[in-house]
Design an enzyme around this catalytic site. Sequence first.
Site, PDB file in Angstrom:
ATOM      1  N   HIS A   1       0.748  -1.062   0.052  1.00 53.35           N
ATOM      2  CA  HIS A   1      -0.110   0.059   0.059  1.00 53.35           C
ATOM      3  C   HIS A   1       0.837   1.095   0.041  1.00 53.35           C
ATOM      4  CE1 HIS A   1      -0.245   2.159   3.899  1.00 53.35           C
ATOM      5  NE2 HIS A   1       0.402   1.203   4.485  1.00 53.35           N
ATOM      6  N   CYS A   2       0.215   2.324  -0.395  1.00 52.05           N
ATOM      7  CA  CYS A   2       0.930   3.798  -0.554  1.00 52.05           C
ATOM      8  C   CYS A   2       0.139   4.665   0.124  1.00 52.05           C
ATOM      9  CB  CYS A   2       1.665   3.876  -1.799  1.00 52.05           C
ATOM     10  SG  CYS A   2       0.458   3.775  -3.084  1.00 52.05           S
ATOM     11  N   GLY A   3       0.087   5.902  -0.393  1.00 48.60           N
ATOM     12  CA  GLY A   3      -0.743   6.953  -0.237  1.00 48.60           C
ATOM     13  C   GLY A   3      -2.153   6.976  -0.798  1.00 48.60           C
TER      14      GLY A   3
ATOM     15  N   GLY B   1      -2.459   4.587  -3.728  1.00 51.73           N
ATOM     16  CA  GLY B   1      -2.595   3.318  -4.740  1.00 51.73           C
ATOM     17  C   GLY B   1      -1.817   3.196  -5.950  1.00 51.73           C
TER      18      GLY B   1
ATOM     19  N   PHE C   1      -3.475   4.560   1.497  1.00 54.00           N
ATOM     20  CA  PHE C   1      -3.676   5.097   2.939  1.00 54.00           C
ATOM     21  C   PHE C   1      -4.755   6.141   2.989  1.00 54.00           C
ATOM     22  CE2 PHE C   1      -2.436   7.778   6.828  1.00 54.00           C
ATOM     23  CZ  PHE C   1      -2.489   6.569   7.741  1.00 54.00           C
TER      24      PHE C   1
END
Length: 124
Positions: free
Chosen positions: A71-73, A75, A100
Amino acid sequence: MKTEEVGQAIFETWTVDEVEEAFKAGKIVLIDVRTPQEYMFEHIEGALLMPLAFFKADALPGQSDKQIVFHCGSGARSEKVSRAAIEAGMAHVAHMEGGFGAWKGAKKPYIGTNMANGAPHRVN
């Protein structure tokens, strides 16, 4: 969960609800690919950090016991890392849709920073 075949590999896109359920059940390893600064400011408790800039597929843990979900900020970076992992030979890769931002938008718990004193604190 959305599933896509990429060559011989399976690429999955999980919702935040699916990630939360599997993470609570101990079925996945959640890997955050944001920067160390982003992670230190706020992150999902228990998620490991492997920033996109330092991503090395051969340094990832095996998936014999638990599946890896990136996961990241938003996608975008986690999708990029997922596709790089497939190119490196991983056969089953997943990432969290919306990142996130979607996690926070769904009011899921995380570790944030208390702006009054700079200390980490749980946000539910």
